[in-house]
Design a protein around this motif. Structure first.
Motif, short mmCIF file in Angstrom:
data_model
loop_
_atom_site.label_atom_id
_atom_site.label_comp_id
_atom_site.label_asym_id
_atom_site.label_seq_id
_atom_site.Cartn_x
_atom_site.Cartn_y
_atom_site.Cartn_z
N CYS A 1 0.83 -1.21 0.00
CA CYS A 1 0.00 0.00 0.00
C CYS A 1 0.86 1.25 0.00
N ARG A 2 1.95 1.20 0.73
CA ARG A 2 2.78 2.40 0.83
C ARG A 2 3.58 2.63 -0.44
N ARG B 1 1.16 4.41 -2.58
CA ARG B 1 1.11 5.82 -2.19
C ARG B 1 2.35 6.56 -2.68
N SER C 1 -6.01 6.71 1.26
CA SER C 1 -5.13 5.57 1.58
C SER C 1 -4.71 5.67 3.04
N ILE D 1 -7.70 2.90 -1.08
CA ILE D 1 -6.79 1.84 -0.65
C ILE D 1 -7.07 1.61 0.83
N HIS D 2 -7.52 0.40 1.18
CA HIS D 2 -7.75 0.04 2.57
C HIS D 2 -6.78 -1.07 2.95
N ASP D 3 -5.92 -0.75 3.94
CA ASP D 3 -4.89 -1.70 4.37
C ASP D 3 -5.38 -2.43 5.62
N TYR E 1 -10.83 -0.06 -6.07
CA TYR E 1 -10.74 -0.28 -4.63
C TYR E 1 -9.69 -1.36 -4.39
#
Length: 637
Positions: free
Chosen positions: A60-61, A64, A171, A566-568, A601
């Protein structure tokens, strides 16, 4: 037709030309799953095979990072990655309103960043293209997706930060645990996002600006309210400080003027009695005490100096006489010592003997002397004796004169000493009396000045209080105007609340309900299920549903945000599995349109997704904590 903004591909290179991992993403639901062996009925054989530490958060990062953030991991992790892959690169192909952007950034020790439109990653990686930095991409997003008007509503300090604030919302940090709707970045993530520096009020302003729930006029009003509140606080603090200072001054004046505080009225009404008391004391001090004459201190000092000088002169004269008398006495003794010898000499010379034969001169003259004819000088000896007698008389007279002078001076010295000592003491007494009187005069004069200062301070204090009250009224008026603007944007929150309610019903059940409200106290999310529910799981569910509701509005074009999330690892530990699975189905149902889904998503999870979604195209990657090859970067860092 597809989403206005979405990520087509994420690629990680060990070094240019050596592929480490490639992930193809799609519009719609994209799942990155790191299985927990316990969820699959397997025995956990080692701590490295827990489903954690596989690289979900790093995935995820990195997303980003290629979308504009400055950093992709905390310092220690970034250092280990740079050691493992000093030439490592990460890149993404990002679609912005149909234009493909190739964004390429280093994860090792490299310093070159690229953001090039209408090109693929391999073309940028292998081509002879000068580094552009990330700025062109940020300008494209803010210009095409957010718009200049919305950028102006996001309260950031530097250009090209509005998108980074929006990205922080789209995010969220996994460390924030989906606890609060405005918690986007955690200090633990070391993201350096500008969202970390914004207050809750500014984050809410940014959110409202991004969903079209604030207009420039209200934003201007909010800025004015903020400035007025700051100014009002400063004025109120200054007024409170003056109240404290003036009360201390009033208490001191009452004590020093020996007044009864119960006899004085409060506030400025006590100033005149204090002033009159100080003036009365000053008038009493204007009269000099009869026993103390401080009017001719200079003349007194002059007389004391003259008396002191007289004493010194007398002492000096006595010292001179005391030194002369012994000299005179010695001289007298010498003269007296010479007289007997000179008398004998005269007698001998009146009857002289021949110095050769000791025969009397008279006989020698009568009979004749064959040896000598020289006679003694009698007159000279007599003259010498007479001179000695005169010298003796003069010295004895001089001795008597000096002795008389010595006695006289001694008699004069005693009263002179007494007079000089008395005058010196008088000078000291007068100086001490003058100083004491001056101190009392000065202190009393200061009391009068303090009474005047008290009046000035109380006037200033009243002015500060009046100013603070006026500012309070102005703030209330502007808040009413801002509330009118909020009411005018009620349709936006009504639409948002409808989507939020629908998503809560889909995830929790038909008996549940959700509501989004905005008032002067901020943004509130509520879930009704036999009453307002609030647990850690429900709170995280509210935040997830809120984000999805905003994404639904973005799909319809009702916000200036891209329909992108973005859902972590969004599942809280006590969130029921069935509810969690419904999250995936809600997003999956949003895909069911005749055309390509209009959103993207991305969700990472350790919990197993629903069985019907654990496959392509929804499952875009499957990671593992063990072996190292199963991890995102395919090695143990």
């Amino acid at each position: 037709m597809g989403p206005r903004f979405w990520v087509r591909r994420l690629v990680i290179w060990e070094k240019p030309g050596v592929l480490l991992r490639e992930n193809f993403l799609r519009p719609g639901l994209n799942i990155v799953w790191s299985p927990d062996p316990a969820d699959q009925g397997q025995t956990i054989k080692s701590e490295s095979n827990l489903g954690h530490g596989s690289g979900k958060t790093l995935f995820c990062r990195l997303l980003r990072y290629v979308l504009g953030e400055d950093r992709f991991s905390p310092d220690d992790q970034r250092f280990r990655i740079a050691q493992a892959y000093p030439e490592g690169m990460v890149g993404a192909e990002v679609m912005i309103d149909g234009t493909q952007w190739a964004v390429l950034r280093p994860i090792g020790s490299g310093r070159h960043h690229y953001a090039v439109p209408d090109m693929g990653l391999e073309q940028v990686l292998t081509g002879d293209i000068a580094a552009t930095g990330i700025t062109p991409f940020l300008k494209a997003v803010e210009g095409s997706i957010l718009s200049k008007d919305v950028v102006a509503l996001v309260p950031v300090e530097h250009p090209l930060q509005a998108w980074l604030v929006a990205l922080a919302w789209l995010s969220r940090d996994q460390e924030c645990r989906f606890d609060k709707v405005l918690d986007w970045r955690s200090p633990d993530s070391d993201s350096d996002s500008p969202a970390r520096g914004l207050s809750t009020t500014k984050l809410l302003d940014a959110l409202r600006g991004l969903i079209g729930a604030i207009v420039p006029e209200e934003y201007r009003l909010r800025a004015e309210i903020g400035e007025l509140e700051t100014h009002q606080k400063e004025v109120a603090q200054e007024a409170a400080r003056q109240v404290w200072e003036m009360e201390r001054l009033r208490t001191r004046l009452i004590a020093e003027l020996e007044l009864n505080p119960n006899d004085l009225l409060p506030g400025r009404l006590s100033v005149e009695p204090l002033r009159q008391a100080a003036k009365a004391r000053l008038t009493r001090l204007a009269a000099v005490l009869p026993s103390v004459d401080v009017t001719d201190l200079d003349g007194l000092r002059s007389r004391a100096d003259e008396a002191k000088q007289q004493v010194e002169n007398l002492k000096h004269a006595l010292a001179g006489i005391g030194a002369r008398i012994p000299e005179i006495e010695t001289l007298i003794r010498q003269i007296k010592g010479e007289r007997p010898g000179l008398s004998v000499e005269i007698d001998n010379r009146e009857n002289p003997l021949c110095p050769v034969c000791d025969v009397p001169i008279s006989r020698a003259l009568a009979e004749g002397c064959n040896l000598s004819h020289k006679l003694p000088d009698l007159d000279t000896a007599k003259q010498r004796l007479e001179q000695l007698n005169r010298d003796l008389a003069a010295e004895e007279s001089r001795l008597r004169s000096n002795q008389l002078d010595q006695e006289r001076l001694r008699q004069e010295l005693s009263p002179a000493l007494e007079q000089s000592s008395a005058l010196q003491q008088q000078v000291r007494d007068v100086e001490r009396s003058r100083d004491e009187r001056s101190d009392i005069w000065f202190n009393t004069r200061r009391l009068l000045d303090d009474a005047n200062r008290l009046e000035e301070g109380l006037l200033a204090q009243e002015g500060k209080h009046a100013n603070a009250e006026e500012l309070t009224k102005a703030i209330e008026l502007k808040r009413e105007q801002a509330a009118a603007f909020r009411d005018a944007q009620a349709d936006v929150f009504a639409c948002l609340s409808n989507f939020f309610d629908a998503i809560i019903r889909e995830m929790v059940g038909p008996n549940a309900g959700g509501k989004v409200t905005l008032d002067g106290n901020g943004l509130k999310l509520s879930v009704e299920l036999g009453g307002d529910r609030s647990t850690a799981a429900i709170d995280s569910l509210k935040v997830i549903a809120f984000d999805l509701a905003v994404m639904c509005m973005s799909i319809q074009g009702d916000t200036r945000l891209p329909a992108f999330l973005i859902h972590d690892s969004p599942r809280e530990a006590d969130l029921g599995l069935s509810v969690y699975h419904r999250l995936f189905h809600v997003v999956r149902n949003l895909e069911q349109t005749e055309n390509q889904p209009l959103f993207q998503y991305v969700v990472t999870t350790t919990t197993r997704p629903p069985d019907d979604l654990v496959e392509k195209p929804w499952l875009c990657d499957k990671l593992g904590g063990s072996p190292a090859e199963a991890r995102l970067l395919r090695r143990d860092l």
